[in-house]
Write a protein that holds these residues in place. Structure first.
Motif, PDB file in Angstrom:
ATOM      1  N   ARG A   1      -1.854   5.470   5.587  1.00 40.94           N
ATOM      2  CA  ARG A   1      -2.079   4.157   4.967  1.00 40.94           C
ATOM      3  C   ARG A   1      -3.404   4.076   4.219  1.00 40.94           C
ATOM      4  NH1 ARG A   1      -3.846  -1.718   7.470  1.00 40.94           N
ATOM      5  NH2 ARG A   1      -4.425  -2.514   5.415  1.00 40.94           N
TER       6      ARG A   1
ATOM      7  N   ARG B   1       0.381  -3.133  -5.328  1.00 35.73           N
ATOM      8  CA  ARG B   1       1.108  -2.669  -4.137  1.00 35.73           C
ATOM      9  C   ARG B   1       1.405  -1.192  -4.269  1.00 35.73           C
ATOM     10  NH1 ARG B   1       6.653  -2.123  -2.696  1.00 35.73           N
ATOM     11  NH2 ARG B   1       7.061  -2.506  -0.493  1.00 35.73           N
ATOM     12  N   VAL B   2       1.227  -0.450  -3.173  1.00 35.69           N
ATOM     13  CA  VAL B   2       1.701   0.925  -3.110  1.00 35.69           C
ATOM     14  C   VAL B   2       3.097   0.886  -2.488  1.00 35.69           C
ATOM     15  CG1 VAL B   2      -0.572   1.980  -3.038  1.00 35.69           C
ATOM     16  CG2 VAL B   2       0.507   1.305  -0.903  1.00 35.69           C
TER      17      VAL B   2
ATOM     18  N   HIS C   1      -3.533   6.276   1.020  1.00 29.42           N
ATOM     19  CA  HIS C   1      -2.698   5.743  -0.075  1.00 29.42           C
ATOM     20  C   HIS C   1      -3.391   4.571  -0.766  1.00 29.42           C
ATOM     21  CE1 HIS C   1       1.164   7.786  -0.306  1.00 29.42           C
ATOM     22  NE2 HIS C   1       1.235   7.836   1.018  1.00 29.42           N
ATOM     23  N   GLN C   2      -3.912   3.639   0.019  1.00 36.50           N
ATOM     24  CA  GLN C   2      -4.487   2.439  -0.576  1.00 36.50           C
ATOM     25  C   GLN C   2      -5.819   2.722  -1.259  1.00 36.50           C
ATOM     26  OE1 GLN C   2      -4.100  -0.331   2.867  1.00 36.50           O
ATOM     27  NE2 GLN C   2      -2.583  -1.380   1.613  1.00 36.50           N
TER      28      GLN C   2
ATOM     29  N   CYS D   1       0.853  -2.955   0.825  1.00 42.38           N
ATOM     30  CA  CYS D   1       1.813  -1.864   0.982  1.00 42.38           C
ATOM     31  C   CYS D   1       3.078  -2.439   1.594  1.00 42.38           C
ATOM     32  CB  CYS D   1       1.249  -0.747   1.868  1.00 42.38           C
ATOM     33  SG  CYS D   1       0.888  -1.265   3.566  1.00 42.38           S
TER      34      CYS D   1
END
Length: 232
Positions: free
Chosen positions: A99, A202-203, A102-103, A118
């Protein structure tokens, strides 16, 4: 050099789930992070769990408060964060190992974004099963895939799940941080940021277990009732 990401985790009487929640942070592929645990007047074993983690992992730092409420805990925790990026997390939720990575990468790729969320999945704590309404809500949130989608949805409900966001600390601090009142503090902050022109992205992956239970804050606190949202 400080950490690249601060995880902001307010806690009030969460001994049942806090250990699992902190485990999910410790497993992050992005090791260059810190965890700010804001202990908000805990009367159970939460403080003991947090102290043990802080003793074992120097990335975990504790902020002690009297029982003053969620908003003061968020603001004092935010003040203690050292990183330029802050990831919100709750004591009853879990994050997937990738998490934070990714962000972080998404905010580096999109310097115009203030907030990134996400995908979330609705699961229960213990034997509790999320209801059909919560499952529909999560499906709605996960369908907001672009900054335009998120902005257009802001008057329906909070368009991002609070414990699934990462944001640029200086922007939130300059906006005044979290505000206390007869309203959900996260939705009020998102409306304020969007009014100022902030973009929220947003991912795609689902990276947070947003865990449900009968005594959940959004179910029991009057600030989250429909009338409070409409007034906000």
């Amino acid at each position: 050099m400080g950490p690249r990401v601060s995880v902001l985790l307010p806690v009030h009487d969460a001994e049942e789930t806090l250990g699992e929640s902190l485990d999910s942070v410790a497993r992050q592929t992005l090791e260059d992070h810190e965890v700010i645990v804001a202990l908000n007047g805990c009367q159970d074993g939460s403080a003991d769990i947090a102290r043990a983690r802080a003793a074992a992992d120097p990335r975990v730092r504790l902020v002690y408060l009297d029982r003053t409420g969620l908003v003061p805990a968020l603001n004092e925790g935010l003040e203690a964060c050292c990183a330029p990026l802050v990831a919100r997390h709750d004591a009853d939720d879990l994050m997937d190992p990738e998490r934070l990575e990714h962000q972080l990468l998404s905010l580096e790729r999109h310097p115009e974004w203030t907030v990134v969320t996400c995908g979330v999945r609705s699961t229960g704590v213990g034997t509790y099963e999320p209801g059909a309404g919560m499952l529909r809500h999560v499906q709605w949130l996960n369908g907001l895939t672009t900054p335009e989608d998120i902005r257009h949805a802001r008057f329906i409900d909070a368009p991002v799940a609070h414990p699934a966001v990462m944001f640029r600390r200086h922007v939130v601090v300059q906006a005044g941080g979290y505000r206390d009142g007869d309203f959900p503090e996260d939705h009020e902050l998102w409306l304020r940021l969007l009014e100022q022109g902030a973009l929220m992205g947003r991912v795609p992956p689902v990276l947070v277990d947003w865990r449900d239970r009968a005594e959940r804050f959004t179910r029991t606190d009057p600030r989250c009732r429909d009338e409070a949202r409409r007034a906000l």
